[in-house]
Design a protein around this motif. Structure first.
Motif, mmCIF file in Angstrom:
data_model
loop_
_atom_site.group_PDB
_atom_site.id
_atom_site.type_symbol
_atom_site.label_atom_id
_atom_site.label_comp_id
_atom_site.label_asym_id
_atom_site.label_seq_id
_atom_site.Cartn_x
_atom_site.Cartn_y
_atom_site.Cartn_z
ATOM 1 N N VAL A 160 -20.417 -40.422 12.583
ATOM 2 C CA VAL A 160 -20.488 -41.462 13.616
ATOM 3 C C VAL A 160 -20.018 -42.795 13.039
ATOM 4 O O VAL A 160 -19.250 -43.534 13.673
ATOM 5 C CB VAL A 160 -21.926 -41.589 14.165
ATOM 6 N N LYS A 161 -20.461 -43.097 11.840
ATOM 7 C CA LYS A 161 -20.050 -44.351 11.195
ATOM 8 C C LYS A 161 -18.536 -44.384 10.990
ATOM 9 O O LYS A 161 -17.882 -45.411 11.222
ATOM 10 C CB LYS A 161 -20.769 -44.511 9.851
ATOM 11 N N LYS A 162 -17.975 -43.252 10.565
ATOM 12 C CA LYS A 162 -16.529 -43.196 10.351
ATOM 13 C C LYS A 162 -15.769 -43.389 11.666
ATOM 14 O O LYS A 162 -14.737 -44.071 11.705
ATOM 15 C CB LYS A 162 -16.148 -41.855 9.719
ATOM 16 N N TYR A 163 -16.296 -42.784 12.728
ATOM 17 C CA TYR A 163 -15.622 -42.922 14.022
ATOM 18 C C TYR A 163 -15.671 -44.373 14.501
ATOM 19 O O TYR A 163 -14.655 -44.921 14.961
ATOM 20 C CB TYR A 163 -16.262 -42.008 15.064
ATOM 21 N N VAL A 164 -16.827 -44.998 14.405
ATOM 22 C CA VAL A 164 -16.959 -46.396 14.833
ATOM 23 C C VAL A 164 -16.040 -47.288 14.003
ATOM 24 O O VAL A 164 -15.401 -48.214 14.526
ATOM 25 C CB VAL A 164 -18.425 -46.862 14.717
ATOM 26 N N LYS A 165 -15.933 -46.986 12.731
ATOM 27 C CA LYS A 165 -15.041 -47.750 11.853
ATOM 28 C C LYS A 165 -13.593 -47.594 12.289
ATOM 29 O O LYS A 165 -12.805 -48.557 12.271
ATOM 30 C CB LYS A 165 -15.222 -47.271 10.413
ATOM 31 N N SER A 166 -13.242 -46.363 12.726
ATOM 32 C CA SER A 166 -11.860 -46.118 13.152
ATOM 33 C C SER A 166 -11.535 -46.827 14.464
ATOM 34 O O SER A 166 -10.394 -47.232 14.697
ATOM 35 C CB SER A 166 -11.616 -44.614 13.303
ATOM 36 N N VAL A 167 -12.536 -46.986 15.321
ATOM 37 C CA VAL A 167 -12.317 -47.603 16.631
ATOM 38 C C VAL A 167 -12.309 -49.127 16.539
ATOM 39 O O VAL A 167 -11.431 -49.800 17.097
ATOM 40 C CB VAL A 167 -13.400 -47.145 17.635
ATOM 41 N N TYR A 168 -13.279 -49.680 15.819
ATOM 42 C CA TYR A 168 -13.460 -51.133 15.819
ATOM 43 C C TYR A 168 -12.943 -51.819 14.558
ATOM 44 O O TYR A 168 -12.740 -53.038 14.562
ATOM 45 C CB TYR A 168 -14.947 -51.467 15.987
ATOM 46 N N GLY A 169 -12.770 -51.054 13.479
ATOM 47 C CA GLY A 169 -12.299 -51.652 12.240
ATOM 48 C C GLY A 169 -13.434 -51.894 11.255
ATOM 49 O O GLY A 169 -14.597 -52.068 11.639
ATOM 50 N N ALA A 170 -13.065 -51.935 9.975
ATOM 51 C CA ALA A 170 -14.062 -52.044 8.913
ATOM 52 C C ALA A 170 -14.784 -53.381 8.903
ATOM 53 O O ALA A 170 -15.913 -53.485 8.424
ATOM 54 C CB ALA A 170 -13.399 -51.804 7.556
ATOM 55 N N THR A 171 -14.135 -54.425 9.428
ATOM 56 C CA THR A 171 -14.750 -55.761 9.407
ATOM 57 C C THR A 171 -15.335 -56.151 10.757
ATOM 58 O O THR A 171 -15.751 -57.292 10.947
ATOM 59 C CB THR A 171 -13.706 -56.810 8.981
ATOM 60 N N PRO B 157 -17.898 -56.470 13.994
ATOM 61 C CA PRO B 157 -19.353 -56.586 14.160
ATOM 62 C C PRO B 157 -19.992 -55.246 14.507
ATOM 63 O O PRO B 157 -21.120 -54.969 14.093
ATOM 64 C CB PRO B 157 -19.498 -57.584 15.312
ATOM 65 N N GLU B 158 -19.266 -54.426 15.283
ATOM 66 C CA GLU B 158 -19.814 -53.130 15.677
ATOM 67 C C GLU B 158 -20.078 -52.242 14.456
ATOM 68 O O GLU B 158 -21.147 -51.636 14.335
ATOM 69 C CB GLU B 158 -18.855 -52.416 16.640
ATOM 70 N N PHE B 159 -19.086 -52.186 13.570
ATOM 71 C CA PHE B 159 -19.278 -51.374 12.368
ATOM 72 C C PHE B 159 -20.324 -52.006 11.463
ATOM 73 O O PHE B 159 -21.104 -51.304 10.809
ATOM 74 C CB PHE B 159 -17.957 -51.211 11.613
ATOM 75 N N GLY B 160 -20.370 -53.325 11.450
ATOM 76 C CA GLY B 160 -21.374 -54.022 10.648
ATOM 77 C C GLY B 160 -22.791 -53.702 11.091
ATOM 78 O O GLY B 160 -23.719 -53.665 10.272
ATOM 79 N N GLN B 161 -22.957 -53.455 12.384
ATOM 80 C CA GLN B 161 -24.284 -53.123 12.901
ATOM 81 C C GLN B 161 -24.821 -51.816 12.325
ATOM 82 O O GLN B 161 -26.018 -51.698 12.038
ATOM 83 C CB GLN B 161 -24.235 -53.001 14.432
ATOM 84 N N ILE B 162 -23.944 -50.844 12.197
ATOM 85 C CA ILE B 162 -24.422 -49.509 11.818
ATOM 86 C C ILE B 162 -24.234 -49.173 10.345
ATOM 87 O O ILE B 162 -24.889 -48.260 9.838
ATOM 88 C CB ILE B 162 -23.743 -48.421 12.675
ATOM 89 N N THR B 163 -23.356 -49.893 9.663
ATOM 90 C CA THR B 163 -23.120 -49.553 8.256
ATOM 91 C C THR B 163 -24.339 -49.827 7.395
ATOM 92 O O THR B 163 -24.500 -49.238 6.325
ATOM 93 C CB THR B 163 -21.902 -50.320 7.706
ATOM 94 N N ILE B 164 -25.219 -50.718 7.861
ATOM 95 C CA ILE B 164 -26.416 -51.045 7.079
ATOM 96 C C ILE B 164 -27.561 -50.063 7.336
ATOM 97 O O ILE B 164 -28.595 -50.126 6.677
ATOM 98 C CB ILE B 164 -26.899 -52.479 7.385
ATOM 99 N N ILE B 165 -27.380 -49.165 8.299
ATOM 100 C CA ILE B 165 -28.410 -48.148 8.558
ATOM 101 C C ILE B 165 -28.262 -47.050 7.510
ATOM 102 O O ILE B 165 -27.245 -46.371 7.455
ATOM 103 C CB ILE B 165 -28.273 -47.559 9.974
ATOM 104 N N LYS B 166 -29.270 -46.903 6.683
ATOM 105 C CA LYS B 166 -29.179 -46.003 5.538
ATOM 106 C C LYS B 166 -29.798 -44.633 5.831
ATOM 107 O O LYS B 166 -30.814 -44.520 6.510
ATOM 108 C CB LYS B 166 -29.880 -46.624 4.325
ATOM 109 N N PHE B 167 -29.164 -43.618 5.272
ATOM 110 C CA PHE B 167 -29.676 -42.246 5.356
ATOM 111 C C PHE B 167 -29.695 -41.667 3.948
ATOM 112 O O PHE B 167 -28.684 -41.707 3.247
ATOM 113 C CB PHE B 167 -28.796 -41.390 6.268
ATOM 114 N N THR B 168 -30.850 -41.149 3.538
ATOM 115 C CA THR B 168 -30.991 -40.614 2.187
ATOM 116 C C THR B 168 -30.842 -39.104 2.187
ATOM 117 O O THR B 168 -31.166 -38.431 3.168
ATOM 118 C CB THR B 168 -32.359 -40.985 1.598
ATOM 119 N N LYS B 169 -30.358 -38.577 1.072
ATOM 120 C CA LYS B 169 -30.187 -37.138 0.928
ATOM 121 C C LYS B 169 -31.531 -36.463 0.674
ATOM 122 O O LYS B 169 -32.498 -37.095 0.265
ATOM 123 C CB LYS B 169 -29.226 -36.834 -0.225
#
Length: 243
Positions: A215-226, A228-240
């Motif tokens: 999902v993060k990769k898709y949002v990055k592809s749609v809105y770009g790495a910089t 605000p949309e990608f910035g919202q979700i990139t900080i949501i962490k998931f641990t292994k």
């Protein structure tokens, strides 16, 4: 208190809910072609993940409750064994019979249930393995059964006290066996629930952690790495997975 790993699983699921909330806010611009990334599938995955967590908690509570029931069942075994020896010594039993009975009593005194485990909080995570504990309880049962066999072989052993009578002891022995088996069965259910949770959260191709990364990769592809949309979700962490 829940373990760090159990808290980590719950945090992953909670973070996934946050991720879905942001995705939902993107509206029609969030339109992936991959089916597993569509909003309805994300919602289903969240529900399945939450269900798997709750199942582990339920099975874990069942296991700990049964552990405590077994502790209660074995609690008086040591003192009862001593009373049985005293009762046998007041009969016409030979020295050899009494010696055999005392041999089982010594084994029972040397393997105390209280040293195997302590009463546990129903919310405490089940251990990774119970093999050594089960073996100790198996030995207690074996020694108690041996003592009963000696008492049963002595014709003059016929106490008036109901709790010292062979029939009562045999009923108690069966209860100990049943409690011990219930612990094994309950632990198997905990283990199975953990495996199912791990598949849903970590191991399946469409697991929660893998899907969140996509999902993060898709949002990055749609809105770009910089964006605000990608910035919202990139900080949501998931641990292994840790266990």
């Amino acid at each position: 208190m829940a373990s760090t790993s159990e808290v980590g699983h719950a945090k992953n699921v909670a973070n996934f809910q946050d991720l879905i909330a942001f995705v939902n806010g993107y509206g029609p611009t969030y339109n992936p072609t991959k089916n597993s990334l569509l909003l309805p599938q994300l919602e289903t995955l969240y529900t399945n993940s939450e269900t798997s967590l709750n199942n582990v908690l339920t099975k874990n509570t069942d296991f700990n409750n049964i552990i405590n029931q077994r502790l209660d069942a074995f609690a008086n075994l040591r003192s009862l064994s001593t009373r049985l020896i005293s009762a046998l010594e007041t009969t016409n039993a030979t020295d050899e019979i009494i010696k055999d009975a005392k041999s089982f009593n010594r084994k029972l005194q040397g393997k105390r249930a209280s040293k195997i485990e302590q009463p546990t909080d129903p919310n405490q995570p089940a251990p990774k393995t119970i093999s050594s504990s089960q073996q100790s309880y198996d030995q207690l049962i074996q020694h108690f059964e041996g003592l009963i066999s000696v008492l049963q072989s002595e014709p003059s052993y016929a106490p008036n006290e109901t709790d010292l009578q062979v029939a009562t002891l045999q009923t108690q022995l069966q209860d100990l066996k049943d409690k011990n088996k219930q612990v094994s069965n309950a632990y198997a259910q905990v283990s199975k629930a953990r495996l199912e949770r791990n598949k849903v959260l970590y191991e399946a191709e469409t697991s929660l952690v893998n899907t969140a990364a996509e999902v993060k990769k898709y949002v990055k592809s749609v809105y770009g790495a910089t964006s605000p949309e990608f910035g919202q979700i990139t900080i949501i962490k998931f641990t292994k997975k840790k266990d």
